[in-house]
Design an enzyme around this catalytic site. Sequence first.
Site, mmCIF file in Angstrom:
data_model
loop_
_atom_site.group_PDB
_atom_site.id
_atom_site.type_symbol
_atom_site.label_atom_id
_atom_site.label_comp_id
_atom_site.label_asym_id
_atom_site.label_seq_id
_atom_site.Cartn_x
_atom_site.Cartn_y
_atom_site.Cartn_z
ATOM 1 C CD GLN A 121 -1.718 1.352 2.704
ATOM 2 O OE1 GLN A 121 -2.293 0.099 3.618
ATOM 3 N NE2 GLN A 121 -2.509 2.441 3.702
ATOM 4 N N GLY A 122 1.168 1.889 -0.825
ATOM 5 C CA GLY A 122 2.082 3.340 -1.129
ATOM 6 C C GLY A 122 1.283 4.202 -1.264
ATOM 7 C CB SER A 124 3.087 7.020 4.178
ATOM 8 O OG SER A 124 2.125 6.862 5.384
ATOM 9 C CB SER A 156 4.467 -2.929 5.407
ATOM 10 O OG SER A 156 4.574 -2.341 6.457
ATOM 11 C CD GLU A 239 -3.705 0.667 6.776
ATOM 12 O OE1 GLU A 239 -2.505 0.102 7.231
ATOM 13 O OE2 GLU A 239 -4.230 1.725 7.139
ATOM 14 C CG ASN A 381 -2.429 5.008 18.706
ATOM 15 O OD1 ASN A 381 -2.490 3.889 17.472
ATOM 16 N ND2 ASN A 381 -2.029 5.086 19.888
ATOM 17 C CD GLU A 382 0.425 10.959 18.759
ATOM 18 O OE1 GLU A 382 0.753 10.828 19.506
ATOM 19 O OE2 GLU A 382 0.281 9.830 17.541
#
Length: 395
Positions: A121-122, A124, A156, A239, A381-382
């Site tokens: 998965q591209g 970030s 990943s 996800e 998480n932020e």
Amino acid sequence: MSLKFSGRKSGPISSARCLPTLPVARGRGWHPTERDNREWMRILAENGWSLPEWPVEYGGAGWSPLKAYIFEDECAAADAPHVQWRAGYSLVGPVICNFGTDAQKARYLPTIRDGRELWCQGFSEPDAGSDLASLKTSAVLDGDEYVINGQKIWTSEAQYADLMFALVRTDPAVKAQRGLSCIIIDMKTPGLTVRPIETIDNAVHVNEVFFENVRVPAANLVGEANMGWTYAKFLLGNERHSNALVQRIKREIRKLRELAQNGEFGERFIEKPTFKRKLSELEIDVAALEWAVLRSATAHGQMAGRDMAFASGLKVEASYLQQRVADMQLEIIGPWVAPDFPEPDEGPWIEARFGDAPEDVPGAMTKALFRRAAPIYGGANEIQRGIIWRAVFQK
């Protein structure tokens, strides 16, 4: 459109066909190798179990979300690879099923089902992590091809993926979210370079991916141009739901309780009131997470997408539970965690590397170190807390 798949068999999986090292590696917390992933997918596909929640017309088993959850629970109990973790099954495939063309469904869904092609998965980028709307990788239409330039990071399993599902900028002149598109990229395309990143656990799970005038057929565009933000939100809901990993956490808690009871490392931690209380609190929290996951799965289902705020809440809570269970295992194992026990490679490894270390030691520190990233990967998480706030409190 209806796709037909032949050769499906039913019945139990033959253990003779399974990789002998796989349950041991998974039980110790290591990631499956490329060979393990492809072999496990082949085995599942032969039994018709590789796409539990997918509709039958797309090659899936057509199971209910609850049945698919139980199947994943059994896989976890057997230390088999995590079915929902695969990008093709839980992330890319549902997007293609819902928004792809008939030609894309005919081309990609069968190979996802059989495990013949693995996906990454591209999303970030160096300056666009959880804030995906600011990504800069460009895709410029040139005749019947898109020319892609830019960089992705923390991708990943890109080191052995066959295909990438990428989010790219196709219109820089409009509002950030409206100028994005989703496109499928063959990882062997000229101009595409993968550079592995070694993480704190001394393994390679993530990568940098560079695009220099990478030419991709315009037919690889998924859905409509400049509608990628809508498709990305659909994918990210799935996800963050799969990132809960609740079946795996349950398996780790069972192992934790066994370690606490058997006294192999000098004392029975289950007899320590403080430890026993922490274990009970952990088990209660995981039980609550499991019911939340089941509620989300049965209410929405993978193929229809997930409620974004609810999925974000699952992801936040699960990331800390993963850390807690790994850290409590280290607390029991004690000084034995100090040696470096690397993840397995493609060759024989079980009997050769670990000397006199007790059975539960190899992999424990590696797993705990990898879990340090749990609050970050899949969306920090932020950012997830911001999604929850906007959905629940910003009325």
